[in-house]
Design a protein around this motif. Structure first.
Motif, PDB file in Angstrom:
ATOM      1  N   VAL A 208       1.167  -1.211  -0.012  1.00  0.00           N
ATOM      2  CA  VAL A 208       0.172   0.508  -0.045  1.00  0.00           C
ATOM      3  C   VAL A 208       0.881   1.245  -0.525  1.00  0.00           C
ATOM      4  CG1 VAL A 208      -1.979   1.537   1.370  1.00  0.00           C
ATOM      5  CG2 VAL A 208      -2.424  -1.269   1.277  1.00  0.00           C
ATOM      6  N   THR A 209       1.544   1.116   0.809  1.00  0.00           N
ATOM      7  CA  THR A 209       2.752   2.341   1.128  1.00  0.00           C
ATOM      8  C   THR A 209       3.336   2.692  -0.672  1.00  0.00           C
ATOM      9  OG1 THR A 209       3.231   1.864   3.127  1.00  0.00           O
ATOM     10  CG2 THR A 209       4.772   3.219   2.297  1.00  0.00           C
ATOM     11  N   VAL A 210       4.039   1.747  -0.890  1.00  0.00           N
ATOM     12  CA  VAL A 210       4.623   1.970  -2.106  1.00  0.00           C
ATOM     13  C   VAL A 210       3.902   1.931  -3.366  1.00  0.00           C
ATOM     14  CG1 VAL A 210       6.164   0.496  -3.934  1.00  0.00           C
ATOM     15  CG2 VAL A 210       6.947   0.206  -1.952  1.00  0.00           C
ATOM     16  N   GLY A 211       2.715   1.567  -3.200  1.00  0.00           N
ATOM     17  CA  GLY A 211       1.354   2.273  -4.239  1.00  0.00           C
ATOM     18  C   GLY A 211       1.300   3.569  -4.365  1.00  0.00           C
ATOM     19  N   GLY A 212       0.772   4.094  -3.177  1.00  0.00           N
ATOM     20  CA  GLY A 212       1.137   5.207  -2.914  1.00  0.00           C
ATOM     21  C   GLY A 212       1.633   6.643  -3.685  1.00  0.00           C
ATOM     22  N   ALA A 213       2.978   6.017  -3.274  1.00  0.00           N
ATOM     23  CA  ALA A 213       4.496   6.830  -3.057  1.00  0.00           C
ATOM     24  C   ALA A 213       4.436   6.508  -4.906  1.00  0.00           C
ATOM     25  CB  ALA A 213       5.434   5.936  -2.637  1.00  0.00           C
ATOM     26  N   VAL A 214       4.090   5.594  -5.336  1.00  0.00           N
ATOM     27  CA  VAL A 214       4.680   6.057  -7.456  1.00  0.00           C
ATOM     28  C   VAL A 214       2.880   6.367  -7.593  1.00  0.00           C
ATOM     29  CG1 VAL A 214       4.145   4.589  -8.670  1.00  0.00           C
ATOM     30  CG2 VAL A 214       5.526   2.972  -7.125  1.00  0.00           C
ATOM     31  N   LEU A 215       2.042   6.160  -7.281  1.00  0.00           N
ATOM     32  CA  LEU A 215       0.868   7.620  -7.593  1.00  0.00           C
ATOM     33  C   LEU A 215       0.917   9.228  -6.894  1.00  0.00           C
ATOM     34  CD1 LEU A 215      -2.039   5.527  -7.342  1.00  0.00           C
ATOM     35  CD2 LEU A 215      -1.061   5.517  -8.412  1.00  0.00           C
ATOM     36  N   GLY A 217       4.140  10.044  -7.156  1.00  0.00           N
ATOM     37  CA  GLY A 217       5.784  10.855  -8.087  1.00  0.00           C
ATOM     38  C   GLY A 217       6.671  10.652  -6.369  1.00  0.00           C
ATOM     39  N   ASP A 218       6.412   9.699  -5.783  1.00  0.00           N
ATOM     40  CA  ASP A 218       8.042  10.435  -4.896  1.00  0.00           C
ATOM     41  C   ASP A 218       8.168   9.407  -4.897  1.00  0.00           C
ATOM     42  OD1 ASP A 218       9.291  10.864  -2.626  1.00  0.00           O
ATOM     43  OD2 ASP A 218       7.433  11.113  -1.102  1.00  0.00           O
ATOM     44  N   LEU A 219       9.647   8.899  -5.542  1.00  0.00           N
ATOM     45  CA  LEU A 219      10.346   7.666  -5.341  1.00  0.00           C
ATOM     46  C   LEU A 219      11.483   7.452  -4.073  1.00  0.00           C
ATOM     47  CD1 LEU A 219      11.391   7.266  -9.171  1.00  0.00           C
ATOM     48  CD2 LEU A 219       9.665   6.627  -8.226  1.00  0.00           C
ATOM     49  N   ARG A 220      11.412   8.122  -3.548  1.00  0.00           N
ATOM     50  CA  ARG A 220      11.950   8.391  -2.794  1.00  0.00           C
ATOM     51  C   ARG A 220      11.643   8.022  -1.806  1.00  0.00           C
ATOM     52  NH1 ARG A 220      12.482  11.133   2.324  1.00  0.00           N
ATOM     53  NH2 ARG A 220      14.340  11.155   3.631  1.00  0.00           N
ATOM     54  N   ALA A 221       9.869   7.648  -1.439  1.00  0.00           N
ATOM     55  CA  ALA A 221       9.260   7.206  -0.482  1.00  0.00           C
ATOM     56  C   ALA A 221       9.664   5.840  -0.195  1.00  0.00           C
ATOM     57  CB  ALA A 221       8.533   7.383  -0.393  1.00  0.00           C
ATOM     58  N   ALA A 222       9.406   4.970  -1.938  1.00  0.00           N
ATOM     59  CA  ALA A 222       8.890   4.313  -2.202  1.00  0.00           C
ATOM     60  C   ALA A 222      10.382   3.794  -1.927  1.00  0.00           C
ATOM     61  CB  ALA A 222       8.467   3.851  -3.593  1.00  0.00           C
ATOM     62  N   ARG A 223      11.483   3.197  -2.506  1.00  0.00           N
ATOM     63  CA  ARG A 223      12.579   3.456  -1.997  1.00  0.00           C
ATOM     64  C   ARG A 223      13.257   2.877  -0.902  1.00  0.00           C
ATOM     65  NH1 ARG A 223      15.165   7.097  -4.765  1.00  0.00           N
ATOM     66  NH2 ARG A 223      16.179   8.375  -3.268  1.00  0.00           N
ATOM     67  N   LEU A 224      12.449   4.218   0.242  1.00  0.00           N
ATOM     68  CA  LEU A 224      13.053   3.614   1.589  1.00  0.00           C
ATOM     69  C   LEU A 224      12.717   2.219   2.731  1.00  0.00           C
ATOM     70  CD1 LEU A 224      14.400   7.075   2.269  1.00  0.00           C
ATOM     71  CD2 LEU A 224      15.735   5.768   1.991  1.00  0.00           C
ATOM     72  N   ASP A 225      11.166   2.762   1.421  1.00  0.00           N
ATOM     73  CA  ASP A 225      10.295   1.058   2.001  1.00  0.00           C
ATOM     74  C   ASP A 225      10.606   0.200   1.467  1.00  0.00           C
ATOM     75  OD1 ASP A 225       7.683   0.095   2.346  1.00  0.00           O
ATOM     76  OD2 ASP A 225       8.232   1.317   3.445  1.00  0.00           O
ATOM     77  N   ILE A 226      11.096  -0.013   0.493  1.00  0.00           N
ATOM     78  CA  ILE A 226      11.694  -1.465   0.054  1.00  0.00           C
ATOM     79  C   ILE A 226      12.693  -1.632   0.482  1.00  0.00           C
ATOM     80  CG2 ILE A 226       9.763  -1.115  -1.399  1.00  0.00           C
ATOM     81  CD1 ILE A 226      12.436  -0.826  -3.781  1.00  0.00           C
ATOM     82  N   ALA A 227      13.759  -0.750   0.806  1.00  0.00           N
ATOM     83  CA  ALA A 227      15.527  -0.975   0.540  1.00  0.00           C
ATOM     84  C   ALA A 227      15.755  -2.078   2.239  1.00  0.00           C
ATOM     85  CB  ALA A 227      16.199  -0.028   1.697  1.00  0.00           C
ATOM     86  N   ALA A 228      16.762  -3.184   1.432  1.00  0.00           N
ATOM     87  CA  ALA A 228      16.465  -4.504   2.607  1.00  0.00           C
ATOM     88  C   ALA A 228      18.197  -3.823   3.867  1.00  0.00           C
ATOM     89  CB  ALA A 228      17.887  -4.829   2.340  1.00  0.00           C
ATOM     90  N   PRO A 229      17.191  -3.779   5.162  1.00  0.00           N
ATOM     91  CA  PRO A 229      17.877  -3.255   6.065  1.00  0.00           C
ATOM     92  C   PRO A 229      19.597  -3.689   6.724  1.00  0.00           C
ATOM     93  CG  PRO A 229      16.372  -5.699   6.625  1.00  0.00           C
ATOM     94  CD  PRO A 229      16.234  -5.128   5.498  1.00  0.00           C
ATOM     95  N   ILE A 230      20.272  -2.950   6.985  1.00  0.00           N
ATOM     96  CA  ILE A 230      21.642  -3.326   7.205  1.00  0.00           C
ATOM     97  C   ILE A 230      21.435  -3.670   8.525  1.00  0.00           C
ATOM     98  CG2 ILE A 230      23.605  -1.509   7.593  1.00  0.00           C
ATOM     99  CD1 ILE A 230      22.723  -0.901   4.837  1.00  0.00           C
TER     100      ILE A 230
END
Length: 456
Positions: A208-215, A217-230
């Motif tokens: 849901v979060t990534v779908g909203g970020a894509v709609l 146009g905020d790629l930063r939110a999508a990228r940070l949400d799917i980033a693997a933990p360090i």
């Protein structure tokens, strides 16, 4: 099992009401995919194969080279599906369904098999359509007989099944399980039972979060949400250095803590450079230049995480006292140095072979500057303009805005390469120098506009 199915049917009837439109939606999606493949896919495929020189294909992709290339593409596709499963798998029900149905004593394989069947059907149909479109394109372009349609469809279906299995297995392995790997691969029901509710909830919220970020146009939110933990290199500390050196070592530390990103960047950049070295040879199709530039752009982008993080934090006070453009240049050191080393290593190894040349190595180094300017454009593109969000513009305008940093270097690099292989090669150098200067100038302007907008 039948009793669980009846109870699940009653629960679904209670949730969806009298009509369950899930099957209708799947049928309609397949119908649209078939129409699109027949209307657009087949003409594009036959135009693509006619655009390529059959003699060049026979000389470079015949024999074991074609087999190696096909195996590499298949392995990369399966690996990407496995990685995608760890982020967002094929079985991701809605949160209400997970909270009220999946938590019941019903067999989890029965509760979740509907989503798995839809994903399996989609992957299989997609593979069949790709194989059918590719075979029809080869047959229409007179590069193969109509008999190629049968093996093409079979190969596409097999690839679709492999992708679906890797996708589901990646989702299962996203949460620690004790079951044996071969048992999960060969038994989808066991994989569905191995899915953990906490992981399913996480992926549902992420979807849901990534779908909203894509709609938006905020790629930063999508990228940070799917980033693997360090999870690696946590004991390594950044030592005190000068402002520029601190940023450079910080980017290097980030790659050490995320070795997967560094390895993927190395593989993609090496593959792109290998193609770019050959593009300087006359007679190489322009499509090879396009594909090589795209692959190299994504490879260098995997090393440019520090540059993107600087763009994401635009407007914050500069802790090290550097100007925004100085920080951007400092973040280009690590990806630029790694890219130069890759070009030198892969390029020299290719140039020493019978099919390479030192001119190709020099040309790949020059194209590297254009790719780095494109990375700056991508890192500081910012949010799309207000007009992109209008209903009249729609999703095509959003996609166009996000793809500009990739399309511009690819188009400019392809045009410069075509001019290089013309009877007057000096035109290629002039075109590349001029376009690189324009792209770098625009990238610098984007940095200034992004930081000024946040300060205002």
């Amino acid at each position: 099992m039948s009793r669980d199915g009846d109870l699940l049917r009653d629960a679904r009837h209670l949730i969806t009401g009298e009509r369950d439109t899930g099957q209708h939606n799947v049928t309609y999606a397949i119908y649209v995919a078939v129409i699109a493949a027949a209307s657009y896919g087949v003409p594009a495929a036959q135009a693509f194969f006619r655009f390529l020189d059959p003699r060049w294909l026979a000389a470079h992709l015949a024999g074991y080279r074609g087999v190696v290339l096909a195996a590499a593409v298949l392995l990369a596709t399966v690996a990407f599906a496995f990685r995608a499963g760890r982020v967002r798998g094929p079985v991701v029900p809605d949160l209400p369904y997970l909270d009220h149905v999946a938590t019941s004593p019903l067999d989890r394989a029965v509760v979740l098999r509907r989503w798995w069947r839809v994903a399996l059907l989609g992957c299989t149909v997609g593979g069949v359509l790709i194989g059918l479109v590719s075979g029809a394109g080869l047959a229409i372009a007179a590069l193969a007989g109509p008999v190629i349609l049968g093996p093409g469809v079979a190969a596409g279906a097999l690839v679709g099944l492999l992708v679906a299995g890797a996708w589901l297995h990646g989702q299962v392995r996203g949460w620690p399980v004790r079951a044996r790997v071969p048992a999960l691969l060969l038994r989808p029901a066991g994989s569905l039972r191995a899915l953990h509710l906490s992981a399913l909830r996480t992926q549902s919220v992420r979807s849901v979060t990534v779908g909203g970020a894509v709609l938006a146009g905020d790629l930063r939110a999508a990228r940070l949400d799917i980033a693997a933990p360090i999870t690696r290199g946590r004991a390594i500390r950044l030592r005190a250095r000068g402002p520029v050196s601190t940023l450079v070592w910080r980017d290097w530390l980030g790659l050490r803590r995320a070795p997967g990103r560094g390895l993927s960047g190395l593989v993609l950049t090496a593959a792109g450079v290998y193609g770019l070295v050959h593009t300087a040879t006359p007679g190489t199709p322009s499509l090879i230049t396009v594909v090589s530039l795209v692959v190299a752009w994504f490879g260098v982008g995997a090393w440019s995480e520090g540059l993107r993080l600087h763009g994401d934090n635009a407007g914050t006070p500069p802790l090290l006292g550097l100007s925004p453009m100085a920080e951007a240049r400092a973040h280009l050191v690590v990806p630029g140095a790694l890219a130069v080393l890759t070009v030198c290593g892969v390029g020299l190894a290719t140039a020493l072979s019978t099919r390479g040349s030192f001119l190709g190595v020099l040309w790949a180094l020059l194209l590297l500057g254009l790719l780095m300017a494109g990375q700056v454009m991508a890192a500081y593109r910012g949010l799309p303009p207000i007009g992109v969000f209008s209903p009249r513009a729609g999703m095509p305008a959003m996609v166009a805005w996000q793809s500009v940093p990739l399309v511009v270097p690819v188009v400019c690099g392809t045009a410069a390469t075509a001019a290089l292989t013309s009877p007057q090669p000096v035109n290629g150098l002039l075109v590349l120098a001029f376009t690189t200067w324009l792209v770098a100038l625009y990238a610098r302007r984007r940095v200034r506009l992004l930081f000024d907008a946040h300060r205002g």
